[in-house]
Enzyme design. Structure first.
Site, PDB file in Angstrom:
ATOM      1  N   ASN A  62      11.075   3.276 -13.959  1.00 31.25           N
ATOM      2  CA  ASN A  62      11.194   4.414 -14.875  1.00 31.25           C
ATOM      3  C   ASN A  62      10.821   5.729 -14.191  1.00 31.25           C
ATOM      4  OD1 ASN A  62       8.478   4.101 -14.559  1.00 31.25           O
ATOM      5  ND2 ASN A  62       7.960   4.028 -16.719  1.00 31.25           N
ATOM      6  N   HIS A  81       8.108   6.331 -12.356  1.00 31.57           N
ATOM      7  CA  HIS A  81       6.694   6.668 -12.203  1.00 31.57           C
ATOM      8  C   HIS A  81       6.275   6.618 -10.743  1.00 31.57           C
ATOM      9  CE1 HIS A  81       5.586   2.178 -12.925  1.00 31.57           C
ATOM     10  NE2 HIS A  81       5.139   2.458 -11.716  1.00 31.57           N
ATOM     11  N   GLU A 112       3.165   8.060 -15.698  1.00 33.60           N
ATOM     12  CA  GLU A 112       4.309   7.637 -16.500  1.00 33.60           C
ATOM     13  C   GLU A 112       5.141   8.829 -16.942  1.00 33.60           C
ATOM     14  OE1 GLU A 112       5.110   4.682 -16.484  1.00 33.60           O
ATOM     15  OE2 GLU A 112       3.539   3.261 -16.991  1.00 33.60           O
ATOM     16  N   ASP A 159      -4.017   4.264  -7.251  1.00 32.31           N
ATOM     17  CA  ASP A 159      -4.335   3.879  -8.626  1.00 32.31           C
ATOM     18  C   ASP A 159      -5.055   2.539  -8.669  1.00 32.31           C
ATOM     19  OD1 ASP A 159      -2.125   2.406  -7.805  1.00 32.31           O
ATOM     20  OD2 ASP A 159      -0.741   3.266  -9.246  1.00 32.31           O
TER      21      ASP A 159
HETATM   22  C1  GLP Z   1       3.148  -0.207  -9.645  1.00 31.20           C
HETATM   23  C2  GLP Z   1       2.275   0.776  -8.883  1.00 31.20           C
HETATM   24  C3  GLP Z   1       3.114   1.872  -8.283  1.00 31.20           C
HETATM   25  C4  GLP Z   1       4.299   1.276  -7.532  1.00 31.20           C
HETATM   26  C5  GLP Z   1       5.155   0.493  -8.473  1.00 31.20           C
HETATM   27  C6  GLP Z   1       6.411  -0.104  -7.837  1.00 31.20           C
HETATM   28  O1  GLP Z   1       3.453   0.239 -10.915  1.00 31.20           O
HETATM   29  N1  GLP Z   1       1.260   1.359  -9.675  1.00 31.20           N
HETATM   30  O2  GLP Z   1       2.290   2.636  -7.402  1.00 31.20           O
HETATM   31  O3  GLP Z   1       5.034   2.319  -6.965  1.00 31.20           O
HETATM   32  O4  GLP Z   1       4.337  -0.551  -8.977  1.00 31.20           O
HETATM   33  O5  GLP Z   1       6.145  -1.368  -7.349  1.00 31.20           O
HETATM   34  P1  GLP Z   1       7.184  -2.363  -6.664  1.00 31.20           P
HETATM   35  O6  GLP Z   1       7.262  -1.929  -5.243  1.00 31.20           O
HETATM   36  O7  GLP Z   1       6.554  -3.693  -6.813  1.00 31.20           O
HETATM   37  O8  GLP Z   1       8.463  -2.223  -7.379  1.00 31.20           O
END
Ligand code: GLP
Length: 266
Positions: free
Chosen positions: A135, A137, A142, A66
């Site tokens: 959440n 995702h 989402e 993304d």
């Molecule tokens: C962002 C990214 C996701 C990732 C998530 C969790 O939202 N778009 O791909 O999985 O963060 O990140 P963290 O490892 O910082 O909790």
């Protein structure tokens, strides 16, 4: 779906598995790659393996999951910048083999279609790594996102903008409202999927992935429909999963289903 409890270093286990797969495939792989705090250790170990001459990225093709819209690639908060600073600047990957959804393109429908075409042209994703949002995702899919959706533009949930505000100097005000993301459909087409989850704030999402129903309300639960998917989590992230369920998965290892040697789903 398979579950692996790792008490020590999730990133090392994931990086070691990629090293093994690169060896088996002669270094030719198409990878799906994520960003996020959880993945920093994974990339650090990959860079260490590269520096020690144990792996090469010269025949690796990557597709990031993304990217935010409205940030330039040189913005320190863009996912492109994150990847350069955690991996790409330190290894021998060919710049032309690095792919991101073109989040600068105002014609985002075209940009999304083009991303799908690039993935298809590369032969699909062999191994996709991911994190998980609080959440549930995956990438930026989402809650409520259909499981068959391809790369698309998403309006980020307020909870996601809030969770990611820690990476932005100006806090939540600076977090973009939109992103382009591989869809759940794109992700589920990957031949193998490994999701890393660490810490208490991921426990609810992991619970829904493992013990909840398959529901678009918790995108991570879609992994149940993928027989070569693995959730690699620490004890805190698995703290809401019942002991008896964890017991059923105790023989799992990455790349190998834990279901009595079968390649089944659970
Ligand atoms: C962002 C990214 C996701 C990732 C998530 C969790 O939202 N778009 O791909 O999985 O963060 O990140 P963290 O490892 O910082 O909790």
């Amino acid at each position: 779906m398979n579950i692996i409890l790792e008490e020590n270093d999730l990133g090392f286990l994931a990086a070691s598995y990629l090293k093994k797969r690169l060896k088996e495939t002669g270094g030719k792989m198409v990878l799906g790659l994520p960003t996020g705090g959880t993945m920093e250790g994974f990339y650090k170990h990959l860079v260490d393996f590269y520096k020690a001459g144990q792996i090469s990225f010269k025949d690796v093709i990557t597709f990031n999951l993304d990217e935010y819209t409205g940030l330039s690639a040189t913005s320190p908060q863009s996912y492109r910048y994150y990847m350069d600073k955690h991996l790409f600047d330190y290894v021998d990957i060919k710049r032309g083999n690095i792919h991101f959804p073109d989040a600068d393109n105002e014609n985002y429908e075209k940009a999304c279609k083009d991303y799908e075409e690039r993935i298809t042209a590369a032969g699909g994703i062999d191994l996709l790594f991911g994190g998980v949002g609080r959440n549930g995702h995956i990438a930026f899919n989402e809650s409520g996102t259909p499981f068959d959706i391809p790369t698309h533009r998403v309006k980020l949930a307020e909870s996601t903008r809030k969770a990611n505000a820690r990476f932005f100097k100006g806090g939540i005000e600076d977090v973009p409202y939109y992103a382009l993301t591989m869809g759940m459909g794109t992700i589920l087409k990957a031949k193998e999927i490994i999701i890393l989850a660490s810490g208490e704030n991921k426990a609810e999402a992991v619970y829904h992935a493992v013990q909840g129903n398959i529901t678009t309300l918790w995108p991570v639960s879609a992994l149940k429909e993928h027989k070569n998917s693995f959730i690699l989590a620490d004890a805190k992230a698995l703290s809401l999963v019942s002991k008896s369920v964890l017991e059923e998965y105790k023989n799992c290892s990455l790349g190998q289903s834990c279901l009595n040697g079968q390649n089944g789903t659970k």
